[in-house]
Design a protein around this motif. Structure first.
Motif, PDB file in Angstrom:
ATOM      1  N   ASP A 187      -4.016 -11.446 -23.377  1.00 49.26           N
ATOM      2  CA  ASP A 187      -5.285 -11.850 -23.683  1.00 49.26           C
ATOM      3  C   ASP A 187      -6.141 -10.395 -23.666  1.00 49.26           C
ATOM      4  N   GLU A 188      -6.544  -9.971 -25.074  1.00 51.88           N
ATOM      5  CA  GLU A 188      -7.257  -8.688 -25.151  1.00 51.88           C
ATOM      6  C   GLU A 188      -8.500  -8.921 -24.804  1.00 51.88           C
ATOM      7  N   ASP A 189      -9.058 -10.068 -24.324  1.00 50.27           N
ATOM      8  CA  ASP A 189     -10.477 -10.241 -23.851  1.00 50.27           C
ATOM      9  C   ASP A 189     -10.526  -9.943 -22.312  1.00 50.27           C
ATOM     10  N   PHE A 190      -9.513 -10.236 -21.803  1.00 50.18           N
ATOM     11  CA  PHE A 190      -9.581 -10.529 -20.308  1.00 50.18           C
ATOM     12  C   PHE A 190      -8.861  -9.268 -19.788  1.00 50.18           C
ATOM     13  N   PHE A 191      -9.666  -8.561 -18.982  1.00 50.00           N
ATOM     14  CA  PHE A 191      -9.337  -7.164 -18.018  1.00 50.00           C
ATOM     15  C   PHE A 191     -10.184  -7.147 -16.918  1.00 50.00           C
ATOM     16  N   VAL A 192      -9.644  -7.293 -15.922  1.00 56.56           N
ATOM     17  CA  VAL A 192     -10.337  -7.028 -14.506  1.00 56.56           C
ATOM     18  C   VAL A 192     -10.164  -5.586 -13.902  1.00 56.56           C
ATOM     19  N   ASP A 193     -11.014  -4.603 -14.314  1.00 56.24           N
ATOM     20  CA  ASP A 193     -11.031  -3.282 -13.790  1.00 56.24           C
ATOM     21  C   ASP A 193     -11.355  -3.341 -12.185  1.00 56.24           C
ATOM     22  N   PHE A 194     -10.227  -3.275 -11.271  1.00 56.27           N
ATOM     23  CA  PHE A 194     -10.804  -3.361  -9.790  1.00 56.27           C
ATOM     24  C   PHE A 194     -11.289  -2.166  -9.402  1.00 56.27           C
ATOM     25  N   SER A 252       0.748  -1.205  -0.025  1.00 56.09           N
ATOM     26  CA  SER A 252      -0.048   0.073  -0.093  1.00 56.09           C
ATOM     27  C   SER A 252       0.786   1.156   0.176  1.00 56.09           C
ATOM     28  N   THR A 253       1.941   1.360   0.928  1.00 54.24           N
ATOM     29  CA  THR A 253       2.552   2.566   0.919  1.00 54.24           C
ATOM     30  C   THR A 253       3.407   2.825  -0.114  1.00 54.24           C
ATOM     31  N   TRP A 254       4.019   1.765  -0.776  1.00 56.18           N
ATOM     32  CA  TRP A 254       4.937   1.755  -1.765  1.00 56.18           C
ATOM     33  C   TRP A 254       4.134   2.216  -2.881  1.00 56.18           C
ATOM     34  N   ASP A 255       2.966   1.633  -3.211  1.00 59.28           N
ATOM     35  CA  ASP A 255       2.055   2.125  -4.227  1.00 59.28           C
ATOM     36  C   ASP A 255       1.794   3.369  -4.249  1.00 59.28           C
ATOM     37  N   ASN A 256       1.613   4.020  -3.042  1.00 58.69           N
ATOM     38  CA  ASN A 256       1.163   5.354  -3.187  1.00 58.69           C
ATOM     39  C   ASN A 256       2.555   6.540  -3.293  1.00 58.69           C
ATOM     40  N   GLN A 257       3.736   5.882  -3.045  1.00 56.41           N
ATOM     41  CA  GLN A 257       4.913   6.576  -3.062  1.00 56.41           C
ATOM     42  C   GLN A 257       5.367   6.575  -4.621  1.00 56.41           C
ATOM     43  N   PHE A 258       5.229   5.432  -5.308  1.00 60.87           N
ATOM     44  CA  PHE A 258       5.801   5.350  -6.517  1.00 60.87           C
ATOM     45  C   PHE A 258       4.532   5.461  -7.797  1.00 60.87           C
ATOM     46  N   TYR A 259       3.274   5.323  -7.434  1.00 61.53           N
ATOM     47  CA  TYR A 259       2.268   5.557  -8.434  1.00 61.53           C
ATOM     48  C   TYR A 259       1.209   5.933  -7.602  1.00 61.53           C
ATOM     49  N   PRO A 260       1.216   7.232  -7.194  1.00 62.66           N
ATOM     50  CA  PRO A 260       0.107   8.047  -6.344  1.00 62.66           C
ATOM     51  C   PRO A 260      -1.275   7.783  -6.748  1.00 62.66           C
ATOM     52  N   ASP A 261      -1.366   7.597  -8.385  1.00 65.26           N
ATOM     53  CA  ASP A 261      -2.919   7.512  -8.953  1.00 65.26           C
ATOM     54  C   ASP A 261      -3.330   6.120  -9.348  1.00 65.26           C
ATOM     55  N   LEU A 262      -2.266   5.211  -8.519  1.00 64.70           N
ATOM     56  CA  LEU A 262      -2.829   3.882  -8.819  1.00 64.70           C
ATOM     57  C   LEU A 262      -3.851   3.287  -8.990  1.00 64.70           C
ATOM     58  N   LYS A 263      -4.737   2.646  -9.857  1.00 57.70           N
ATOM     59  CA  LYS A 263      -6.068   2.097  -9.977  1.00 57.70           C
ATOM     60  C   LYS A 263      -5.743   0.673 -10.185  1.00 57.70           C
ATOM     61  N   GLY A 264      -6.260  -0.332  -9.466  1.00 59.14           N
ATOM     62  CA  GLY A 264      -6.117  -1.664  -9.511  1.00 59.14           C
ATOM     63  C   GLY A 264      -6.764  -2.343 -10.974  1.00 59.14           C
ATOM     64  N   TRP A 265      -5.674  -3.036 -11.491  1.00 61.54           N
ATOM     65  CA  TRP A 265      -6.283  -3.873 -12.519  1.00 61.54           C
ATOM     66  C   TRP A 265      -5.581  -5.499 -12.450  1.00 61.54           C
ATOM     67  N   LEU A 266      -6.234  -6.346 -13.251  1.00 58.21           N
ATOM     68  CA  LEU A 266      -5.706  -7.659 -13.598  1.00 58.21           C
ATOM     69  C   LEU A 266      -5.920  -8.076 -14.830  1.00 58.21           C
ATOM     70  N   THR A 267      -4.959  -8.787 -15.428  1.00 54.44           N
ATOM     71  CA  THR A 267      -5.025  -9.220 -16.686  1.00 54.44           C
ATOM     72  C   THR A 267      -4.157 -10.447 -16.854  1.00 54.44           C
ATOM     73  N   LYS A 268      -4.062 -11.149 -18.025  1.00 57.50           N
ATOM     74  CA  LYS A 268      -3.364 -12.321 -18.263  1.00 57.50           C
ATOM     75  C   LYS A 268      -2.716 -12.305 -19.664  1.00 57.50           C
ATOM     76  N   LEU A 269      -1.682 -13.062 -19.735  1.00 60.36           N
ATOM     77  CA  LEU A 269      -1.178 -13.822 -21.003  1.00 60.36           C
ATOM     78  C   LEU A 269      -1.436 -15.147 -21.257  1.00 60.36           C
ATOM     79  N   ASP A 270      -1.313 -15.407 -22.471  1.00 60.25           N
ATOM     80  CA  ASP A 270      -1.747 -16.646 -22.946  1.00 60.25           C
ATOM     81  C   ASP A 270      -0.383 -17.293 -23.890  1.00 60.25           C
TER      82      ASP A 270
END
Length: 450
Positions: free
Chosen positions: A418-425, A390-408
């Motif tokens: 994978d251009e069809d898989f993206f989880v916008d947290f 959490s604190t390192w996120d805020n230090q290096f990427y103050p505007d970080l918004k969560g996401w998850l994707t994958k490679l095939d």
């Protein structure tokens, strides 16, 4: 590779594990800690079945009972190394790094985990003198061993806690005697080599409020690997990785149970080292070096390090993946020859260098960068999330918004987005950030073979 009789949970060998059906769900440690949102962290259930109408959607969540846990790494009550156990793989062990609580989630219904037990951080501090749980592995003897990064007050040294995998009670410390280990982080063990190896970060009181580069020169971060006698639970060798070995975090021993070698991601020095045993003692050599990159306005001399924050090794020990969390790339190497890795794939997702390749389903440029990784049992899919701590996120990427994707995996053996898989947290979970990822049937970071 020799085989043995396997009657317990998990799989008899890496080869058997690789033959399992593709996963349809994944579990993701998800955090509000550090976002300014006063809600409990949770474990998200994400649909990863391409045939499903909810592919790429958060389809379930299990909220923790309290705010402020900082969920980080988690694992199972039983896995492949518990080959003679009567236990079933039916419980996720989910610690909070800040709170030192340990949550136990019943996954009898894989899509709807429920909390069935909680050990409070105060009990752990009182009984063991430890705090900040990190890596956990199920181990033979129906125990769960957890690396603890701090003492009861958040200082160093930490140690190892044992949880009874049958009734989830605190069973003591794993070490049989005090060890000369200043810092704790990740660990892995190899039963046929009678060896456990542990790595180093720093004391919780050093890193929990952010990264101060002066703390490296001040000796508050580690650069050593520690090797332990698995049966006697005693430290037998310490290996100083030197000036190019600062902050060795994630350890990935080869999955072949006869192997006496593996990889460690040296985070700050941004390299991959191969550790190996020759003539009875352990040594390490750099096999991949990520060069620092210049960046206008970067405050430190020498440019921006890659900051290798996670790596995974496929179950056949041929493909190594790691994330450069500051640069913004996820790399894939062929490590069929562990001494001579070959770069095969490189995908840019966010990062500080301005090379973001983006994702077609994202609402805009990606913030943060590849961080936690997970490889499917068959090796065909690599999941990636973007939050570090959490604190390192805020230090290096103050505007970080969560996401998850994958490679095939592609037909030529490389990996592509994978251009069809993206989880916008940020959208699907009202601003939470995703961290570690696990699969219901085990994966490349949970399974150890006897």
């Amino acid at each position: 590779m020799s085989t043995h009789e396997h009657a317990g949970p998990g799989y008899a060998s890496p080869e058997v594990a690789r033959q399992q059906e593709p996963e349809k769900l994944i579990y993701v440690a998800s955090l509000y800690e550090g976002t300014g949102i006063e809600k409990p962290d949770f474990v998200a259930v994400v649909d990863v079945d391409p045939a499903s109408s909810s592919y790429g959607q958060v389809v379930g969540r299990t909220d923790m009972p309290n705010v402020g846990d900082e969920l980080h790494h988690f694992g199972w009550n039983a896995c492949s190394s518990a080959c003679h156990s009567q236990l079933r793989r039916d419980t996720l062990i989910v610690p909070g790094m800040r709170s030192s609580r340990i949550h136990f989630l019943d996954i009898s219904d894989p899509g709807k985990p429920t909390i069935k037990h909680v050990i409070e951080g105060e009990e752990i501090r009182e009984k063991l003198g430890l705090s900040a749980p990190h890596t956990m592995h199920c181990m033979p003897g129906d125990i769960i061993t957890i690396s603890m990064l701090g003492d009861a007050d958040g200082n160093s040294p930490g140690g190892f806690a044992i949880i009874d995998a049958r009734d989830f009670s605190i069973a003591g410390r794993w070490e049989s005697e005090p060890a000369d280990v200043q810092f704790m982080y990740d660990f892995w063990y190899q039963p046929r080599q009678n060896t456990l190896v542990s790595s180093e970060w720093g004391a919780p009181n050093t890193f929990q409020d952010g990264f101060n580069p002066a703390d490296v020169a001040g000796g508050k971060y580690g650069r050593k690997l520690h090797f332990w006698d698995l049966e006697q639970r005693k430290q037998v060798q310490t290996l100083d990785l030197g000036d190019d070995g600062w902050i060795p975090l994630e350890l990935r021993w080869q999955h072949d149970p006869d192997s006496a070698q593996g990889f460690v991601g040296v985070t700050l020095s941004s390299g991959i080292k191969r550790f190996h045993r020759d003539n009875g003692s352990w040594d390490a050599e750099t096999v991949i070096d990520v060069v620092n990159e210049p960046l206008e306005g970067w405050p430190l001399e020498g440019g921006v390090p890659g900051l290798i924050t996670d790596l995974v090794l496929s179950l056949d020990d041929k493909d190594l993946f790691f994330s450069n969390w500051l640069h913004g790339d996820l790399r894939h190497y062929d490590v069929s020859d562990p001494r001579n890795p070959q770069l095969k794939s490189q995908i840019w997702l966010g990062g500080l260098l301005g090379r973001d390749g983006g994702h077609p389903k994202a609402s805009g440029p990606l913030t943060g960068a590849p961080q936690m990784l997970q490889n499917s049992l068959d090796g065909d899919r690599v999941y990636v999330s973007n939050s570090l701590y959490s604190t390192w996120d805020n230090q290096f990427y103050p505007d970080l918004k969560g996401w998850l994707t994958k490679l095939d995996r592609q037909t030529d053996g490389t990996y592509a987005l994978d251009e069809d898989f993206f989880v916008d947290f940020a959208e699907q979970t009202d601003g939470a950030r995703p961290h570690e990822i696990h699969l219901p049937g085990g994966d490349c970071t949970t399974e150890i073979f006897q």
